[in-house]
Design a protein around this motif. Sequence first.
Motif: not given
Length: 368
Positions: A55-69, A74-81
Amino acid sequence: MRTPYFLIDEKKLKENLQILKNVADKSGAKILLAQKAYSCYKTYPYMQGILCGSTASGLYEARLGHEEMGGETHIFSPCYREDEMPQILKYADHIVFNSIGQLHKFAKLCKTARKSIGLRINPECSTQGGGIYDPCAKYSRLGVTHKNFDVNSLSLLDGLHMHTLCEQNSDALQQTVIALEEKFGKYLKRFQWLNLGGGHHITRADYDREKLIQIVQYLQQKYQVQVYLEPGEAVVLDAGYLVTTVHDIVENDMQIAILDTSATCHMPDIIEMPYTPRLENADKPNRKAYTYRLAGGTCLAGDVIGDYSFDSPLKIGQQLKFLDMALYTMVKTNTFNGIPLPSIALLQENGKIELLKSFSYADFKSRV
């Protein structure tokens, strides 16, 4: 190896993962790694096949999880751009929104991309006694309260997410589930999944895992939802160290040892929480013969790690080992004062140390 360096304990990491596997197998829950607490991706292969993803809290964590795990991301953020959402849709499978407004803003995009959509709720049940780590504190910006929940938005949602705990046992979860059912229970059968967030100290010795299993089974059977857990600390609890060297000892009404590590740069939770980390072969001040204040080498007057006592006097050049240093350390390090980042190494089960990552001036310069 040149200090300071983080040392990840392979044996302990595997032990933690086995506990999580047993919980998942017995309860039916899917368990994710919360990368906000730990994202040393070179150890992700240990987790694959045991955890269902990250699970990720931002874009870079989401990419890292997708690519490496791999697995689910999953992603949650207080706001998305708006400018980041196309990339988030590329990497994340489950996208959790923090408000009805953001849900409506991005729901069509997510549906078109066939993503699973969730909403974070706030059950308004504080079990921590307040503080900066309490998402249910008064005026919290995290999660939609029952008062602000929009029944007309139910058709847009596949699941609900809540995160209310911090380093807590399953009794706190049980209390929170009662509040969840009181406020949102009548909606739960409409959903495919329910994410109970993180903060569950599942691998701690005194954690009541049987109660956790019972809670998960109860929710899944009653509401026919897939329950997710997303621990961060529990995955690497007690599975990491920070090794440092004493470089000087000064006197100002007490002995103060200056280390080549820093609370400010390498262990910022010491100041943010605040707390005093455990240290190998040391005790609280004045319990042993020699008491020292351990401090960092930055210019910040408050760069103090804590006061400890030892059986014998500290010596310049002596190495010290801080315990439970895998979580919320590597992910929070910084280069304030131009202090180098600690290297990252793996303590293999055979006792050998493998260097995973080292840092240089280029890492400092590239950030500014």
